[in-house]
Design a protein around this motif. Sequence first.
Motif, short mmCIF file in Angstrom:
data_model
loop_
_atom_site.label_atom_id
_atom_site.label_comp_id
_atom_site.label_asym_id
_atom_site.label_seq_id
_atom_site.Cartn_x
_atom_site.Cartn_y
_atom_site.Cartn_z
N ASN A 190 0.85 -1.19 0.00
CA ASN A 190 0.00 0.00 0.00
C ASN A 190 0.88 1.23 0.00
OD1 ASN A 190 -2.01 -1.77 2.32
ND2 ASN A 190 -2.60 -1.28 0.23
N GLY A 191 0.53 2.18 -0.85
CA GLY A 191 1.26 3.45 -0.88
C GLY A 191 2.56 3.40 -1.65
N GLY A 239 2.96 3.41 -4.88
CA GLY A 239 2.95 4.24 -6.08
C GLY A 239 2.25 3.63 -7.28
N LYS A 240 1.59 2.47 -7.10
CA LYS A 240 0.98 1.76 -8.24
C LYS A 240 -0.13 2.60 -8.89
CE LYS A 240 -0.34 -1.54 -5.51
NZ LYS A 240 0.08 -1.00 -4.22
N SER A 241 -1.05 3.10 -8.05
CA SER A 241 -2.17 3.87 -8.63
C SER A 241 -1.66 5.15 -9.26
CB SER A 241 -3.19 4.24 -7.56
OG SER A 241 -3.53 3.13 -6.82
N THR A 242 -0.66 5.77 -8.63
CA THR A 242 -0.10 7.00 -9.19
C THR A 242 0.47 6.71 -10.58
OG1 THR A 242 0.43 7.71 -6.96
CG2 THR A 242 1.53 8.89 -8.76
N1 LIG Z 1 -3.53 13.01 -4.86
C1 LIG Z 1 -2.56 12.79 -3.95
N2 LIG Z 1 -2.11 13.78 -3.14
C2 LIG Z 1 -1.13 13.56 -2.25
N3 LIG Z 1 -0.53 12.37 -2.07
C3 LIG Z 1 -0.93 11.35 -2.82
C4 LIG Z 1 -1.98 11.50 -3.80
N4 LIG Z 1 -2.17 10.31 -4.41
C5 LIG Z 1 -1.28 9.46 -3.83
N5 LIG Z 1 -0.55 10.09 -2.89
C6 LIG Z 1 0.52 9.49 -2.06
O1 LIG Z 1 1.44 8.87 -2.93
C7 LIG Z 1 1.84 7.60 -2.41
C8 LIG Z 1 1.55 6.53 -3.44
O2 LIG Z 1 0.14 6.35 -3.51
P1 LIG Z 1 -0.55 5.34 -4.50
O3 LIG Z 1 -2.03 5.52 -4.35
O4 LIG Z 1 0.02 5.49 -5.85
O5 LIG Z 1 -0.11 3.95 -3.88
P2 LIG Z 1 -0.60 2.47 -4.22
O6 LIG Z 1 0.61 1.66 -4.40
O7 LIG Z 1 -1.58 2.53 -5.35
O8 LIG Z 1 -1.32 2.06 -2.87
P3 LIG Z 1 -2.58 1.06 -2.57
O9 LIG Z 1 -2.08 -0.33 -2.71
O10 LIG Z 1 -2.91 1.38 -1.15
O11 LIG Z 1 -3.68 1.42 -3.52
C9 LIG Z 1 1.06 7.41 -1.12
O12 LIG Z 1 1.91 7.67 -0.03
C10 LIG Z 1 -0.05 8.41 -1.18
O13 LIG Z 1 -0.34 8.90 0.11
#
Ligand SMILES: Nc1ncnc2c1ncn2[C@@H]1O[C@H](COP(=O)(O)OP(=O)(O)OP(=O)(O)O)[C@@H](O)[C@H]1O
Length: 410
Positions: A66-67, A69-72
């Motif tokens: 979690n967190g 960076g995948k969704s980003t």
């Molecule tokens: N719009 C935003 N504004 C500020 N910080 C963000 C934003 N989107 C994501 N983040 C931060 O960037 C980091 C990566 O987030 P992301 O959602 O890409 O993770 P992830 O791997 O998709 O997590 P998960 O498995 O929980 O979905 C996290 O620490 C999150 O808090």
Amino acid sequence: MSSPALPAVAVDGVSKTFRLPHERVHTLKERALHPMRRMGHEAFPALRDVSFAVDDGEFFGIVGRNGSGKSTLLKCLAGIYAVDRGRIYVNGRMSTFIELGVGFNNDLPARDNVMINATMLGLSPREARRRYDAVIDFAELREFEDLKLKNYSSGMEVRLAFSVMMQVDAEVLLIDEVLAVGDAAFQQKCFDEFARIRREGRTVLLVTHDMGNVQRFCDRAMLLERGSIVELGEPDRVAARYLELNFNRGETDDGTPRDESDAGRYGDRRAEIVEAWFEDEAGERAKTVPTGQRAAFCFRARFREPVADPLFGVVLADDRGTPVFEASNVLLPACGGFAAGDEATIRIAFDCVLSSGRYEATPAIARGGSGVAWIDRRERFASVVVTGARSTDAVLDLPFDLEVLSRERR
Ligand SMILES: Nc1ncnc2c1ncn2[C@@H]1O[C@H](COP(=O)(O)OP(=O)(O)OP(=O)(O)O)[C@@H](O)[C@H]1O
């Protein structure tokens, strides 16, 4: 059509940083009282110099805690976020299933939404009309096609979004599997579709927390950690590395071994379980509890960083290591956020119907949401001896009635 000479997706040195406000002004009153207070920002790098390429027809997995960076990354690929540095090339028409609500209008019925969405994703209005039946039938929403989207449940919206994505025949699909939260039957249907698009040789970038799916569907996979690629290649290898990272056995975040007392301890330690004990029926700490009475398992947690809605739980195992009882707040209302420095005591009361013997407790704190993300899990951290009047080989000593209902003498 995509050109065979080019990769379907190329990501070259991409970085993305979010700016997070230091201080929150919660109320208008606070703003009025402190008009000059500076808001200050902290830079949070969500993607750091990420480069990879996905070949045409490849099924490519993206995994990470979690967190990480995948969704980003998916949102940068989809053009929802602009990147700060680096370049992204997508060769072919792209269809996405990465965020609900994007491209849907809540005030319109599903029928109109499908048409608008399909044309936005590149179909001509005529082609969109031709595909409409397939979309609505796959989503199993025929009876609800004239219902406005605002009256849809989130599961129904997921079905609709997934169906549109699958039916527009895009060359590159971006899928966040975490969104596929439909019921079990629909999930199975999604997996069948994954298998089909894989056979068809379409290019897929799939974010998943399920290592089974990485091994089942993906040609290659990539593991992200804190915004950087830490592994890229064979699905088996990436899955193994992910599990290692996620369960963090015997290593701290920077890879140094933990001390001996940390054996059997997993998690990122945003919070720590500092103490655990059992209580008897009177609520007194106890090393032994009698069978047939109320008892409780308690533990104290200290938060080192802010955590929203943590999950708390415990597994009790008998002296053969067989789990005999599990309890957690996973199905209870969310318990709210904890700040750095907060402490919490968790008490799990239960009817002790265990047979006499020693039982060991493994308490855990985890983060909710998608996938398992341990914060602190301490194996066999506390134990209790259950005392009973009778000895039995069974695990449970349930109260029972036994009657001799008839007696016939011959
Ligand atoms: N719009 C935003 N504004 C500020 N910080 C963000 C934003 N989107 C994501 N983040 C931060 O960037 C980091 C990566 O987030 P992301 O959602 O890409 O993770 P992830 O791997 O998709 O997590 P998960 O498995 O929980 O979905 C996290 O620490 C999150 O808090």
